[in-house]
Design a protein around this motif. Sequence first.
Motif, PDB file in Angstrom:
ATOM      1  N   THR A 187       0.862  -1.173   0.000  1.00 45.05           N
ATOM      2  CA  THR A 187       0.000   0.000   0.000  1.00 45.05           C
ATOM      3  C   THR A 187       0.904   1.231   0.000  1.00 45.05           C
ATOM      4  O   THR A 187       2.097   1.126   0.339  1.00 45.05           O
ATOM      5  N   PRO A 188       0.370   2.398  -0.363  1.00 46.85           N
ATOM      6  CA  PRO A 188       1.191   3.608  -0.294  1.00 46.85           C
ATOM      7  C   PRO A 188       1.794   3.830   1.101  1.00 46.85           C
ATOM      8  O   PRO A 188       2.940   4.257   1.231  1.00 46.85           O
ATOM      9  N   GLY A 189       1.036   3.500   2.134  1.00 44.52           N
ATOM     10  CA  GLY A 189       1.538   3.663   3.493  1.00 44.52           C
ATOM     11  C   GLY A 189       2.714   2.760   3.802  1.00 44.52           C
ATOM     12  O   GLY A 189       3.686   3.167   4.447  1.00 44.52           O
ATOM     13  N   LYS A 190       2.638   1.501   3.354  1.00 41.26           N
ATOM     14  CA  LYS A 190       3.747   0.576   3.574  1.00 41.26           C
ATOM     15  C   LYS A 190       4.974   1.008   2.791  1.00 41.26           C
ATOM     16  O   LYS A 190       6.105   0.883   3.270  1.00 41.26           O
ATOM     17  N   VAL A 191       4.762   1.521   1.596  1.00 38.88           N
ATOM     18  CA  VAL A 191       5.877   2.017   0.792  1.00 38.88           C
ATOM     19  C   VAL A 191       6.532   3.200   1.501  1.00 38.88           C
ATOM     20  O   VAL A 191       7.755   3.282   1.601  1.00 38.88           O
TER      21      VAL A 191
END
Length: 116
Positions: free
Chosen positions: A56-60
Amino acid sequence: MTTTKGKAIQMGVSVDASIDGSVAGSIDASVADSIDGSIDASVAAVSAEDLFHDSTPGKVLSGARGLRGLTQAALAAAIGIHKSHISGMERDVRPIGKAMAKKLGHALEMNWRIFL
């Protein structure tokens, strides 16, 4: 070719070898090429979505920040926002828009598009 514990390993195929490193058997070059070609073909057939299906963008963002050795507070200070905004983006409860992605990309020295 590497030798470990009496085994010679060449292109992922193991053959018997003595402790002094001499090889008791060898691999035919055409077989080795075939194995190498099969490995290359199977790797090319795997898509990024298959490997990183839960990305997800957050994990990235979290991974990129960790890669640079920054705390949430340090990254937030670098782009002029409150650290709770970084936390929210990393938990995927706060969206990362294009303008924010560009700021993050600049601060983390990465292509901003990975955060979208």
